[in-house]
Scaffold this active site. Structure first.
Site, PDB file in Angstrom:
ATOM      1  N   GLU A  85      36.237 -30.655  -3.051  1.00  0.00           N
ATOM      2  CA  GLU A  85      37.175 -30.140  -4.069  1.00  0.00           C
ATOM      3  C   GLU A  85      36.816 -30.649  -5.458  1.00  0.00           C
ATOM      4  O   GLU A  85      36.767 -31.864  -5.688  1.00  0.00           O
ATOM      5  CB  GLU A  85      38.608 -30.559  -3.698  1.00  0.00           C
ATOM      6  CG  GLU A  85      39.652 -29.971  -4.630  1.00  0.00           C
ATOM      7  CD  GLU A  85      41.086 -30.239  -4.192  1.00  0.00           C
ATOM      8  OE1 GLU A  85      41.343 -30.408  -2.979  1.00  0.00           O
ATOM      9  OE2 GLU A  85      41.947 -30.274  -5.083  1.00  0.00           O
ATOM     10  N   LYS A 275      49.454 -34.847  -0.321  1.00  0.00           N
ATOM     11  CA  LYS A 275      48.142 -34.194  -0.197  1.00  0.00           C
ATOM     12  C   LYS A 275      47.228 -34.693  -1.324  1.00  0.00           C
ATOM     13  O   LYS A 275      46.039 -34.947  -1.114  1.00  0.00           O
ATOM     14  CB  LYS A 275      48.322 -32.669  -0.266  1.00  0.00           C
ATOM     15  CG  LYS A 275      47.077 -31.872   0.035  1.00  0.00           C
ATOM     16  CD  LYS A 275      46.166 -31.671  -1.155  1.00  0.00           C
ATOM     17  CE  LYS A 275      44.946 -30.838  -0.808  1.00  0.00           C
ATOM     18  NZ  LYS A 275      43.974 -30.768  -1.903  1.00  0.00           N
ATOM     19  N   ASP A 291      37.400 -42.162  10.783  1.00  0.00           N
ATOM     20  CA  ASP A 291      37.979 -40.977  11.415  1.00  0.00           C
ATOM     21  C   ASP A 291      39.148 -40.466  10.556  1.00  0.00           C
ATOM     22  O   ASP A 291      40.270 -40.971  10.645  1.00  0.00           O
ATOM     23  CB  ASP A 291      38.448 -41.384  12.822  1.00  0.00           C
ATOM     24  CG  ASP A 291      39.056 -40.243  13.604  1.00  0.00           C
ATOM     25  OD1 ASP A 291      39.400 -39.214  13.004  1.00  0.00           O
ATOM     26  OD2 ASP A 291      39.196 -40.404  14.829  1.00  0.00           O
ATOM     27  N   HIS A 388      41.940 -28.888 -13.966  1.00  0.00           N
ATOM     28  CA  HIS A 388      41.401 -28.422 -12.688  1.00  0.00           C
ATOM     29  C   HIS A 388      40.448 -27.253 -12.910  1.00  0.00           C
ATOM     30  O   HIS A 388      39.348 -27.218 -12.368  1.00  0.00           O
ATOM     31  CB  HIS A 388      42.555 -28.003 -11.769  1.00  0.00           C
ATOM     32  CG  HIS A 388      42.110 -27.641 -10.396  1.00  0.00           C
ATOM     33  ND1 HIS A 388      41.726 -28.590  -9.481  1.00  0.00           N
ATOM     34  CD2 HIS A 388      41.957 -26.447  -9.804  1.00  0.00           C
ATOM     35  CE1 HIS A 388      41.355 -27.987  -8.380  1.00  0.00           C
ATOM     36  NE2 HIS A 388      41.475 -26.684  -8.546  1.00  0.00           N
TER      37      HIS A 388
HETATM   38  C1  MEV Z   1      45.506 -30.664  -5.399  1.00  0.00           C
HETATM   39  O1  MEV Z   1      44.417 -30.835  -4.524  1.00  0.00           O
HETATM   40  C2  MEV Z   1      46.420 -31.869  -5.374  1.00  0.00           C
HETATM   41  C3  MEV Z   1      47.709 -31.736  -6.192  1.00  0.00           C
HETATM   42  O2  MEV Z   1      48.422 -30.566  -5.790  1.00  0.00           O
HETATM   43  C4  MEV Z   1      48.524 -32.975  -5.925  1.00  0.00           C
HETATM   44  C5  MEV Z   1      49.930 -32.952  -6.503  1.00  0.00           C
HETATM   45  O3  MEV Z   1      50.505 -31.874  -6.700  1.00  0.00           O
HETATM   46  O4  MEV Z   1      50.467 -34.053  -6.729  1.00  0.00           O
HETATM   47  C6  MEV Z   1      47.408 -31.590  -7.651  1.00  0.00           C
END
Ligand code: MEV
Length: 433
Positions: A85, A275, A291, A388
């Site tokens: 990513e 995430k 792992d 991003h």
């Molecule tokens: C994207 O890979 C991760 C985010 O969505 C985490 C978040 O929203 O805190 C930017």
């Protein structure tokens, strides 16, 4: 499909590739060419990778990037990230620099206990089972001595074994719930070997004791490790927290705090928030040969351990000091498994100074906290897309086969604008007209 009868696994690698290509692809030659393109020309290296799993056709690459300048407990680290990513490594590097200038990251190991269980059913008197457990416990320990002696030399071993009555949840269901210390190894093989021996001893001795209704269902470690936890933390005065001219430091601190509180109370947000933490954690876990499926499963169970899925990280402001921290369960190893086998894992571990398992827990947790800080900082100020999409721009340009000159023009066009896939493609097409 006749090949299935012959046994696919018995075919040579070339035969497997040919079978796949002719049975599943419109253009078999092209399919074979892609598989060969990813093959390593060093035969012994290729063989090593072939033998990690079964039915290997080729390799599946992930980029290995690094984020330098992490200060953790006063020590400098360059952290390896294996991830596909875009913007994760850039975000980590930025957060490392930011917190490096504010005292760095601090960590604390809150526990290193691993867990394994023998699940069994029993239909008799509970009192007799309790008496039997007290009788058999010394045998459970003595009959695993062959397995535990090396681990004991390294300072680990079996910490305790308990009989747990789970009959309220499921009729006749009990467990031997065992806890372990596995030092620098993740410990899966050690724990599972101990558990399988416990199961044998437990069953055999029960017949001698006059109990006939014990049925062993299974013996397996648990990836839920709520007592194998590390805390990573950063703090600074609120006035030092902000670098964005569009918002004051205290407004930013309050907004950041609210964003964390939202993740604490709202599961939809907590999952995405966590995430982002896992973007950092998984990438380092993978680069160091651990792992990541076990870590993922354990982390999300931990995030819902109190009955509701919540944020792994927390923040507070007290007496003008902003503190942001993360508690995360991490059962990791720096010996055994892939650590001595995979050349890039060895590289990553050496780059980290060949850490112990607890030091690796600290590094991984810091990578998670750094990601979370970077994500929340963007989300609560400029929004996530500006940064991003800047990082993702190259992927879009490659997808549309942009030339070097076109790339430069597109990148400078979007320098101060938020890009989107369509805007980039439109601009690229306007250049090509
Ligand atoms: C994207 O890979 C991760 C985010 O969505 C985490 C978040 O929203 O805190 C930017």
């Amino acid at each position: 499909m006749t090949q299935n009868k012959v046994g696919f696994s018995k075919l040579s690698k070339e035969e497997k590739i040919n079978w796949i290509a002719t049975n599943h692809f419109a253009n078999p030659k092209e399919a074979i060419a892609v598989l060969h393109q990813y093959k390593n020309s060093d035969e012994s290296l290729q063989k090593l990778h072939d033998e990690f799993i079964e039915n290997t056709l080729t390799n599946f690459y992930l980029p290995l990037g690094v984020a330098p300048n992490f200060t953790i407990n006063g020590k400098n680290y360059t952290i390896p990230f294996a991830i596909e990513e875009s913007s994760v490594v850039a975000a980590a590097s930025k957060a490392a620099k930011f917190w490096g200038a504010r005292g760095g990251f601090k960590t604390t190991i809150l526990g290193t206990e691993k867990i394994g269980q023998v699940h069994f059913t029993y239909e008799g008197d509970k009192q007799i089972l309790n008496e039997y457990f007290n009788f058999v416990k010394p045998f459970l320990l003595s009959e695993t001595e062959d397995i535990t002696k090396n681990m004991q030399k390294r300072g680990g071993g079996i910490s305790d074994i308990q009989l747990v009555d789970k009959t309220e949840a499921l009729e006749n269901y009990y467990q031997l719930h065992a806890t372990f210390q596995t030092k620098d190894s993740m410990g899966a093989n050690f724990i599972n070997s101990c558990l399988e021996q416990f199961a044998k001893t437990f069953k055999n001795k029960s017949e001698e004791f006059g109990i006939n209704s014990i049925q062993i269902v299974m013996s397996i470690l648990s990836n839920f490790v709520p007592n194998c936890v590390v805390r990573a933390e950063v703090s600074c005065s609120v006035s030092e927290l902000n670098e964005d001219k569009n918002i004051t430091s205290s407004e930013f601190a309050e907004k950041f705090l609210t964003a964390v509180k939202i993740a604490e109370v709202e599961p939809y947000r907590a999952v995405t928030h966590n995430k982002g933490i896992m973007n950092g954690i998984d990438a380092v876990v993978l680069a160091t040969g651990n792992d990541f499926r076990a870590v993922e499963a354990g982390v999300h169970a931990y995030a819902s351990k109190d009955g509701k899925y919540t944020s792994l990280s927390h923040a507070k402001i007290e007496n003008g000091i902003f503190t942001f921290w993360l508690d995360v369960p991490l059962a990791l190893g720096t010996v055994g498994g892939l650590t001595n086998l995979h050349p890039l894992v060895k590289f990553s571990l050496e780059m980290l100074g060949n850490p112990s398992a607890t030091e690796l827990m600290e590094i991984v947790a810091v990578a998670g906290l750094a990601q979370n800080f970077a994500a929340l900082r963007s989300l609560t100020t400029s929004g996530i897309q500006q940064g991003h999409m800047k990082m993702h721009l190259n992927n879009i340009l490659n997808q549309h086969k942009a030339t070097k000159e076109e790339k430069q023009l597109v990148i400078s066009h979007f320098e101060n604008k938020t890009a989107s896939h369509n805007l980039v493609v439109d601009f690229l097409e306007s250049l090509r007209k």
